[in-house]
Design a protein around this motif. Structure first.
Motif, PDB file in Angstrom:
ATOM      1  N   PRO A 241       0.793  -1.233   0.000  1.00 44.10           N
ATOM      2  CA  PRO A 241       0.000   0.000   0.000  1.00 44.10           C
ATOM      3  C   PRO A 241       0.824   1.281   0.000  1.00 44.10           C
ATOM      4  CG  PRO A 241      -0.089  -1.058   2.153  1.00 44.10           C
ATOM      5  CD  PRO A 241       0.602  -2.016   1.220  1.00 44.10           C
ATOM      6  N   LYS A 242       2.029   1.237   0.520  1.00 40.38           N
ATOM      7  CA  LYS A 242       2.846   2.456   0.600  1.00 40.38           C
ATOM      8  C   LYS A 242       3.371   2.911  -0.766  1.00 40.38           C
ATOM      9  CE  LYS A 242       4.201   1.818   5.371  1.00 40.38           C
ATOM     10  NZ  LYS A 242       5.283   1.611   6.319  1.00 40.38           N
ATOM     11  N   VAL A 243       3.411   1.999  -1.742  1.00 38.03           N
ATOM     12  CA  VAL A 243       3.963   2.366  -3.049  1.00 38.03           C
ATOM     13  C   VAL A 243       2.903   2.479  -4.140  1.00 38.03           C
ATOM     14  CG1 VAL A 243       6.256   1.439  -2.539  1.00 38.03           C
ATOM     15  CG2 VAL A 243       4.556  -0.020  -3.659  1.00 38.03           C
ATOM     16  N   ILE A 244       1.640   2.296  -3.787  1.00 36.04           N
ATOM     17  CA  ILE A 244       0.604   2.312  -4.823  1.00 36.04           C
ATOM     18  C   ILE A 244       0.562   3.655  -5.556  1.00 36.04           C
ATOM     19  CG2 ILE A 244      -1.343   2.932  -3.308  1.00 36.04           C
ATOM     20  CD1 ILE A 244      -1.460   0.490  -6.254  1.00 36.04           C
ATOM     21  N   GLN A 245       0.675   4.746  -4.835  1.00 37.78           N
ATOM     22  CA  GLN A 245       0.639   6.052  -5.489  1.00 37.78           C
ATOM     23  C   GLN A 245       1.813   6.231  -6.451  1.00 37.78           C
ATOM     24  OE1 GLN A 245       0.446   9.438  -2.892  1.00 37.78           O
ATOM     25  NE2 GLN A 245       0.250  10.879  -4.577  1.00 37.78           N
ATOM     26  N   SER A 246       2.996   5.832  -6.034  1.00 41.27           N
ATOM     27  CA  SER A 246       4.157   5.990  -6.916  1.00 41.27           C
ATOM     28  C   SER A 246       4.064   5.054  -8.128  1.00 41.27           C
ATOM     29  CB  SER A 246       5.459   5.773  -6.150  1.00 41.27           C
ATOM     30  OG  SER A 246       5.478   4.505  -5.547  1.00 41.27           O
ATOM     31  N   ILE A 247       3.483   3.881  -7.947  1.00 42.94           N
ATOM     32  CA  ILE A 247       3.293   2.967  -9.081  1.00 42.94           C
ATOM     33  C   ILE A 247       2.305   3.578 -10.085  1.00 42.94           C
ATOM     34  CG2 ILE A 247       2.259   0.757  -9.761  1.00 42.94           C
ATOM     35  CD1 ILE A 247       3.563  -0.463  -7.267  1.00 42.94           C
ATOM     36  N   LEU A 248       1.207   4.110  -9.586  1.00 42.88           N
ATOM     37  CA  LEU A 248       0.217   4.720 -10.475  1.00 42.88           C
ATOM     38  C   LEU A 248       0.800   5.926 -11.215  1.00 42.88           C
ATOM     39  CD1 LEU A 248      -2.976   4.455  -8.247  1.00 42.88           C
ATOM     40  CD2 LEU A 248      -2.358   3.045 -10.225  1.00 42.88           C
ATOM     41  N   MET A 249       1.599   6.708 -10.524  1.00 50.16           N
ATOM     42  CA  MET A 249       2.236   7.861 -11.181  1.00 50.16           C
ATOM     43  C   MET A 249       3.219   7.399 -12.253  1.00 50.16           C
ATOM     44  SD  MET A 249       0.727  10.463 -10.060  1.00 50.16           S
ATOM     45  CE  MET A 249       1.758  11.694 -10.816  1.00 50.16           C
ATOM     46  N   ALA A 250       3.947   6.327 -11.987  1.00 50.74           N
ATOM     47  CA  ALA A 250       4.884   5.794 -12.983  1.00 50.74           C
ATOM     48  C   ALA A 250       4.141   5.314 -14.223  1.00 50.74           C
ATOM     49  CB  ALA A 250       5.708   4.657 -12.375  1.00 50.74           C
ATOM     50  N   TYR A 251       2.989   4.668 -14.020  1.00 49.05           N
ATOM     51  CA  TYR A 251       2.176   4.260 -15.179  1.00 49.05           C
ATOM     52  C   TYR A 251       1.669   5.474 -15.940  1.00 49.05           C
ATOM     53  CZ  TYR A 251       2.011  -0.799 -14.591  1.00 49.05           C
ATOM     54  OH  TYR A 251       2.343  -2.131 -14.541  1.00 49.05           O
TER      55      TYR A 251
ATOM     56  N   GLU B 202       3.137   8.173 -16.293  1.00 49.54           N
ATOM     57  CA  GLU B 202       4.275   8.694 -17.052  1.00 49.54           C
ATOM     58  C   GLU B 202       4.736   7.714 -18.135  1.00 49.54           C
ATOM     59  OE1 GLU B 202       7.037   9.363 -13.894  1.00 49.54           O
ATOM     60  OE2 GLU B 202       5.912  11.080 -13.110  1.00 49.54           O
ATOM     61  N   HIS B 203       3.980   6.636 -18.344  1.00 50.25           N
ATOM     62  CA  HIS B 203       4.242   5.639 -19.395  1.00 50.25           C
ATOM     63  C   HIS B 203       5.573   4.905 -19.229  1.00 50.25           C
ATOM     64  CE1 HIS B 203       0.692   7.089 -21.448  1.00 50.25           C
ATOM     65  NE2 HIS B 203       1.153   8.324 -21.319  1.00 50.25           N
ATOM     66  N   GLN B 204       5.970   4.684 -17.978  1.00 50.11           N
ATOM     67  CA  GLN B 204       7.185   3.906 -17.733  1.00 50.11           C
ATOM     68  C   GLN B 204       6.889   2.430 -17.990  1.00 50.11           C
ATOM     69  OE1 GLN B 204       8.930   4.718 -13.889  1.00 50.11           O
ATOM     70  NE2 GLN B 204       8.564   6.915 -14.082  1.00 50.11           N
ATOM     71  N   PRO B 205       7.857   1.671 -18.457  1.00 49.56           N
ATOM     72  CA  PRO B 205       7.647   0.239 -18.690  1.00 49.56           C
ATOM     73  C   PRO B 205       7.365  -0.498 -17.373  1.00 49.56           C
ATOM     74  CG  PRO B 205       9.666   0.993 -19.765  1.00 49.56           C
ATOM     75  CD  PRO B 205       9.191   2.109 -18.878  1.00 49.56           C
ATOM     76  N   THR B 206       6.467  -1.454 -17.443  1.00 51.53           N
ATOM     77  CA  THR B 206       6.073  -2.216 -16.253  1.00 51.53           C
ATOM     78  C   THR B 206       7.272  -2.861 -15.575  1.00 51.53           C
ATOM     79  OG1 THR B 206       3.862  -2.590 -17.121  1.00 51.53           O
ATOM     80  CG2 THR B 206       4.639  -4.125 -15.446  1.00 51.53           C
ATOM     81  N   ARG B 207       8.174  -3.441 -16.360  1.00 53.79           N
ATOM     82  CA  ARG B 207       9.330  -4.110 -15.737  1.00 53.79           C
ATOM     83  C   ARG B 207      10.137  -3.134 -14.894  1.00 53.79           C
ATOM     84  NH1 ARG B 207      10.611  -3.317 -20.942  1.00 53.79           N
ATOM     85  NH2 ARG B 207      12.531  -2.189 -21.357  1.00 53.79           N
ATOM     86  N   ASP B 208      10.262  -1.887 -15.350  1.00 50.20           N
ATOM     87  CA  ASP B 208      10.993  -0.869 -14.594  1.00 50.20           C
ATOM     88  C   ASP B 208      10.210  -0.444 -13.349  1.00 50.20           C
ATOM     89  OD1 ASP B 208      12.852  -1.036 -16.630  1.00 50.20           O
ATOM     90  OD2 ASP B 208      12.259   0.868 -17.566  1.00 50.20           O
ATOM     91  N   ILE B 209       8.896  -0.338 -13.481  1.00 48.93           N
ATOM     92  CA  ILE B 209       8.048   0.040 -12.356  1.00 48.93           C
ATOM     93  C   ILE B 209       8.134  -1.007 -11.253  1.00 48.93           C
ATOM     94  CG2 ILE B 209       5.654   0.411 -11.613  1.00 48.93           C
ATOM     95  CD1 ILE B 209       5.149   1.592 -14.446  1.00 48.93           C
ATOM     96  N   PHE B 210       7.996  -2.273 -11.630  1.00 49.33           N
ATOM     97  CA  PHE B 210       8.052  -3.350 -10.640  1.00 49.33           C
ATOM     98  C   PHE B 210       9.425  -3.396  -9.971  1.00 49.33           C
ATOM     99  CE2 PHE B 210       4.597  -6.241 -12.712  1.00 49.33           C
ATOM    100  CZ  PHE B 210       3.620  -5.334 -12.362  1.00 49.33           C
ATOM    101  N   LYS B 211      10.473  -3.214 -10.766  1.00 52.25           N
ATOM    102  CA  LYS B 211      11.827  -3.274 -10.207  1.00 52.25           C
ATOM    103  C   LYS B 211      12.067  -2.116  -9.229  1.00 52.25           C
ATOM    104  CE  LYS B 211      16.549  -4.115 -11.512  1.00 52.25           C
ATOM    105  NZ  LYS B 211      16.882  -5.463 -11.873  1.00 52.25           N
ATOM    106  N   GLU B 212      11.662  -0.924  -9.632  1.00 47.58           N
ATOM    107  CA  GLU B 212      11.921   0.255  -8.802  1.00 47.58           C
ATOM    108  C   GLU B 212      11.053   0.306  -7.539  1.00 47.58           C
ATOM    109  OE1 GLU B 212      11.611   5.125  -8.998  1.00 47.58           O
ATOM    110  OE2 GLU B 212      11.704   4.004 -10.874  1.00 47.58           O
ATOM    111  N   HIS B 213       9.766   0.001  -7.677  1.00 54.07           N
ATOM    112  CA  HIS B 213       8.842   0.212  -6.563  1.00 54.07           C
ATOM    113  C   HIS B 213       8.549  -1.041  -5.739  1.00 54.07           C
ATOM    114  CE1 HIS B 213       8.208   4.272  -7.969  1.00 54.07           C
ATOM    115  NE2 HIS B 213       8.050   3.786  -9.185  1.00 54.07           N
TER     116      HIS B 213
END
Length: 125
Positions: free
Chosen positions: A65-75, A77-88
């Motif tokens: 739950p603590k990273v949901i906002q940052s994950i949604l913001m990354a999406y 910004e059209h970041q690739p899913t693999r990068d989003i999962f790795k970073e967050h």
């Protein structure tokens, strides 16, 4: 890539009562699901794909739950899913799929409750 307004234009998978059906489907489906799913846009998703997308979101909300906002913001910004999962999440797509599938098997019911239809009184003439 999920939009609830677009999803309403399609018939719901399993009449919208999909948690147990999704649990059973994932248990039978041996191949990876997420690599193809996360690369689709909302308009390309079939009803089962919408349920899979909601389930993945459900997993993130319940387990990260603590990273949901940052994950949604990354999406956004059209970041690739693999990068989003790795970073967050500090996980690969494969690791996310394994954790998500395990969570679905542990968390979703084996049988969904029956949906009760609301009865309305008949109009008087």
């Amino acid at each position: 890539n999920y939009c609830i307004a677009e999803a309403n234009s399609m018939v719901d998978w399993k009449n919208g009562v999909w948690r147990s059906a999704l649990r059973k489907w994932l248990a039978r489906e041996e191949g990876p699901v997420l690599p193809a799913l996360v690369n689709q846009h909302t308009g390309q998703l079939m009803p089962r794909d919408h349920a899979l997308s909601w389930s993945l979101f459900d997993w993130v909300v319940h387990n990260h739950p603590k990273v949901i906002q940052s994950i949604l913001m990354a999406y956004k910004e059209h970041q690739p899913t693999r990068d989003i999962f790795k970073e967050h999440l500090s996980m690969t797509v494969r690791q996310v799929e394994e954790a998500w599938r395990k969570w679905v098997q542990q968390s979703y019911p084996t049988k969904d409750p029956k949906v009760k239809r609301r009865k309305f009184p008949k109009a008087k003439p």
